[in-house]
Design a protein around this motif. Structure first.
Motif, PDB file in Angstrom:
ATOM      1  N   VAL A 162     109.193   1.782 -46.079  1.00 20.79           N
ATOM      2  CA  VAL A 162     107.790   2.211 -46.105  1.00 20.79           C
ATOM      3  C   VAL A 162     107.637   3.502 -46.906  1.00 20.79           C
ATOM      4  N   LEU A 163     108.543   4.454 -46.682  1.00 18.04           N
ATOM      5  CA  LEU A 163     108.456   5.733 -47.395  1.00 18.04           C
ATOM      6  C   LEU A 163     108.656   5.547 -48.903  1.00 18.04           C
ATOM      7  N   LEU A 164     109.616   4.701 -49.286  1.00 22.69           N
ATOM      8  CA  LEU A 164     109.857   4.455 -50.708  1.00 22.69           C
ATOM      9  C   LEU A 164     108.667   3.764 -51.363  1.00 22.69           C
ATOM     10  N   LEU A 165     108.070   2.821 -50.658  1.00 24.84           N
ATOM     11  CA  LEU A 165     106.902   2.131 -51.203  1.00 24.84           C
ATOM     12  C   LEU A 165     105.734   3.093 -51.357  1.00 24.84           C
ATOM     13  N   LEU A 166     105.534   3.963 -50.375  1.00 25.58           N
ATOM     14  CA  LEU A 166     104.467   4.961 -50.480  1.00 25.58           C
ATOM     15  C   LEU A 166     104.759   5.958 -51.603  1.00 25.58           C
ATOM     16  N   ALA A 167     106.036   6.303 -51.799  1.00 22.97           N
ATOM     17  CA  ALA A 167     106.394   7.216 -52.884  1.00 22.97           C
ATOM     18  C   ALA A 167     106.100   6.588 -54.240  1.00 22.97           C
ATOM     19  N   ALA A 168     106.452   5.309 -54.389  1.00 25.42           N
ATOM     20  CA  ALA A 168     106.174   4.614 -55.640  1.00 25.42           C
ATOM     21  C   ALA A 168     104.670   4.534 -55.896  1.00 25.42           C
ATOM     22  N   THR A 169     103.924   4.188 -54.855  1.00 19.74           N
ATOM     23  CA  THR A 169     102.469   4.100 -54.991  1.00 19.74           C
ATOM     24  C   THR A 169     101.858   5.463 -55.319  1.00 19.74           C
ATOM     25  N   GLY A 170     102.336   6.502 -54.632  1.00 19.25           N
ATOM     26  CA  GLY A 170     101.816   7.844 -54.869  1.00 19.25           C
ATOM     27  C   GLY A 170     102.105   8.348 -56.269  1.00 19.25           C
ATOM     28  N   ALA A 171     103.320   8.071 -56.772  1.00 18.32           N
ATOM     29  CA  ALA A 171     103.673   8.523 -58.120  1.00 18.32           C
ATOM     30  C   ALA A 171     102.795   7.849 -59.169  1.00 18.32           C
ATOM     31  N   VAL A 172     102.566   6.548 -58.996  1.00 14.39           N
ATOM     32  CA  VAL A 172     101.714   5.835 -59.951  1.00 14.39           C
ATOM     33  C   VAL A 172     100.288   6.364 -59.902  1.00 14.39           C
ATOM     34  N   ALA A 173      99.785   6.631 -58.699  1.00 15.91           N
ATOM     35  CA  ALA A 173      98.417   7.148 -58.561  1.00 15.91           C
ATOM     36  C   ALA A 173      98.303   8.576 -59.085  1.00 15.91           C
ATOM     37  N   LEU A 174      99.276   9.420 -58.750  1.00 14.11           N
ATOM     38  CA  LEU A 174      99.221  10.832 -59.135  1.00 14.11           C
ATOM     39  C   LEU A 174      99.260  11.010 -60.643  1.00 14.11           C
ATOM     40  N   PHE A 175     100.113  10.248 -61.311  1.00 12.46           N
ATOM     41  CA  PHE A 175     100.257  10.387 -62.762  1.00 12.46           C
ATOM     42  C   PHE A 175      99.418   9.367 -63.535  1.00 12.46           C
ATOM     43  N   ARG A 176      98.573   8.623 -62.814  1.00 13.44           N
ATOM     44  CA  ARG A 176      97.628   7.687 -63.427  1.00 13.44           C
ATOM     45  C   ARG A 176      98.342   6.718 -64.383  1.00 13.44           C
ATOM     46  N   LEU A 177      99.360   6.072 -63.864  1.00 14.99           N
ATOM     47  CA  LEU A 177     100.158   5.161 -64.689  1.00 14.99           C
ATOM     48  C   LEU A 177      99.511   3.785 -64.755  1.00 14.99           C
ATOM     49  N   SER A 178      98.336   3.737 -65.371  1.00 22.47           N
ATOM     50  CA  SER A 178      97.592   2.500 -65.541  1.00 22.47           C
ATOM     51  C   SER A 178      97.122   2.406 -66.987  1.00 22.47           C
ATOM     52  N   PRO A 179      97.046   1.199 -67.537  1.00 20.90           N
ATOM     53  CA  PRO A 179      96.627   1.062 -68.933  1.00 20.90           C
ATOM     54  C   PRO A 179      95.166   1.420 -69.172  1.00 20.90           C
ATOM     55  N   ASP A 180      94.323   1.274 -68.142  1.00 19.78           N
ATOM     56  CA  ASP A 180      92.907   1.609 -68.281  1.00 19.78           C
ATOM     57  C   ASP A 180      92.323   1.847 -66.898  1.00 19.78           C
ATOM     58  N   ALA A 181      91.040   2.268 -66.868  1.00 17.76           N
ATOM     59  CA  ALA A 181      90.391   2.613 -65.604  1.00 17.76           C
ATOM     60  C   ALA A 181      90.157   1.395 -64.713  1.00 17.76           C
ATOM     61  N   ARG A 182      90.110   0.216 -65.303  1.00 16.75           N
ATOM     62  CA  ARG A 182      89.845  -0.992 -64.516  1.00 16.75           C
ATOM     63  C   ARG A 182      91.091  -1.513 -63.812  1.00 16.75           C
ATOM     64  N   THR A 183      92.263  -1.107 -64.261  1.00 16.13           N
ATOM     65  CA  THR A 183      93.513  -1.588 -63.679  1.00 16.13           C
ATOM     66  C   THR A 183      94.006  -0.600 -62.633  1.00 16.13           C
ATOM     67  N   HIS A 184      94.021  -1.012 -61.394  1.00 12.80           N
ATOM     68  CA  HIS A 184      94.468  -0.147 -60.296  1.00 12.80           C
ATOM     69  C   HIS A 184      95.956  -0.397 -60.054  1.00 12.80           C
ATOM     70  N   ARG A 185      96.771   0.217 -60.880  1.00  7.65           N
ATOM     71  CA  ARG A 185      98.204  -0.051 -60.835  1.00  7.65           C
ATOM     72  C   ARG A 185      98.841   0.411 -59.524  1.00  7.65           C
ATOM     73  N   ALA A 186      98.358   1.509 -58.965  1.00  8.26           N
ATOM     74  CA  ALA A 186      98.917   1.993 -57.703  1.00  8.26           C
ATOM     75  C   ALA A 186      98.696   0.969 -56.593  1.00  8.26           C
ATOM     76  N   ARG A 187      97.515   0.391 -56.554  1.00 15.36           N
ATOM     77  CA  ARG A 187      97.241  -0.639 -55.558  1.00 15.36           C
ATOM     78  C   ARG A 187      98.115  -1.864 -55.793  1.00 15.36           C
ATOM     79  N   GLN A 188      98.348  -2.191 -57.061  1.00 16.90           N
ATOM     80  CA  GLN A 188      99.212  -3.324 -57.373  1.00 16.90           C
ATOM     81  C   GLN A 188     100.630  -3.087 -56.875  1.00 16.90           C
ATOM     82  N   VAL A 189     101.129  -1.862 -57.030  1.00 12.74           N
ATOM     83  CA  VAL A 189     102.473  -1.534 -56.551  1.00 12.74           C
ATOM     84  C   VAL A 189     102.554  -1.679 -55.035  1.00 12.74           C
ATOM     85  N   LEU A 190     101.556  -1.155 -54.346  1.00  8.60           N
ATOM     86  CA  LEU A 190     101.535  -1.238 -52.883  1.00  8.60           C
ATOM     87  C   LEU A 190     101.479  -2.689 -52.419  1.00  8.60           C
ATOM     88  N   LEU A 191     100.580  -3.452 -53.023  1.00  3.42           N
ATOM     89  CA  LEU A 191     100.449  -4.858 -52.634  1.00  3.42           C
ATOM     90  C   LEU A 191     101.700  -5.659 -52.982  1.00  3.42           C
TER      91      LEU A 191
END
Length: 262
Positions: A21-50
């Motif tokens: 759980v902690l590793l998954l939250l860390a991965a999700t948080g890193a993607v969200a914090l550094f905005r690792l998405s190709p555009d505003a419509r792609t919610h990559r952090a949510r994709q990682v969590l799911l």
């Protein structure tokens, strides 16, 4: 001895669950914090969590049914067909939103099926579900990755350099050749992950097949031989998958909606 070694590697207990759980939250948080998405419509952090949650649910289901599946040849074949279908659908959705997604069946199928057939006919892999399912799964996964990476790179490049494609047509090149000149160099980058994994095996990582055989009681030499075969087979599978994907794109069989080209 060996079961205890396997269980000591990653014991299934509350500590493991908490760390997951902690590793998954860390991965999700890193993607969200550094905005690792190709555009505003792609919610990559949510994709990682799911993806993490989905993986847990799928593995729980597979772990439950796999003992029954491997006892029946018919169930084994059905399970392999489902694996192939999911891979085709996943690759297709990653590459396009139109009806051409299904043609990803060709690069995945034409790269994996010959290798698996040769393994069965040569006797190197017995026709048993407990062996055939994981081996075929590794190969389908490699073909899926190569198809997605090469297809995305080729289609993105064609979209970006569409003017060059039209220029090629203007000087007399066929549609296929004009697309190929742009798509092939970009798509070839999809071979790099497999190439790097093979070149650095044993120096950077010990892949899963090697570790699994050691935990199962095999000698290091036997484990190394099997891992070498898996890596070389994967390079062949991925090379065929990339070549087939590029050919399908060059011939216009795999494409994106027209508005992506403007």
């Amino acid at each position: 001895m060996r079961p205890s070694a396997a269980s000591s590697l990653l014991p299934v207990n509350t500590t493991l669950a908490v760390l997951l759980v902690l590793l998954l939250l860390a991965a999700t948080g890193a993607v969200a914090l550094f905005r690792l998405s190709p555009d505003a419509r792609t919610h990559r952090a949510r994709q990682v969590l799911l993806a993490g949650v989905r993986a847990a649910l799928q593995l729980a289901v597979v772990s439950t049914i796999i003992a029954w599946v491997v006892r029946s040849p018919l169930a084994t074949v059905a399970f392999l067909v489902v694996m192939l279908g999911v891979a085709v659908r996943t690759a297709g959705r990653r590459l396009t939103t139109d009806g051409s997604w299904w043609v990803t069946l060709w690069p995945i199928g034409l790269s994996v099926l010959p290798v698996v057939s040769v393994l069965l006919l040569s006797g190197l892999v017995p026709p048993k579900g407990i062996v055939l399912i994981p081996v075929t799964g590794i190969f389908i996964g490699g073909a899926l990755t190569a198809t997605v990476l090469s297809g995305r790179r080729a289609l993105d490049e064609l979209n970006l350099r569409y003017g060059e494609f039209e220029a090629g047509l203007a000087v007399g090149m066929s549609d296929r050749d004009a697309r190929m000149e742009i798509a092939r160099p970009a798509a070839s980058d999809a071979l790099l992950p497999g190439l790097d994994q093979t070149r650095t095996v044993g120096l950077v990582t010990l892949p899963g097949a090697f570790v699994g055989m050691l935990l199962g009681g095999a000698s290091p030499v036997a484990a190394g031989a099997v891992q070498l075969f898996v890596l070389v087979a994967l390079m062949a599978i991925q090379a065929v998958a990339v070549a087939c994907t590029v050919e399908l794109i060059a011939r216009g069989h795999l494409h994106r909606p027209k508005d992506h080209r403007r």
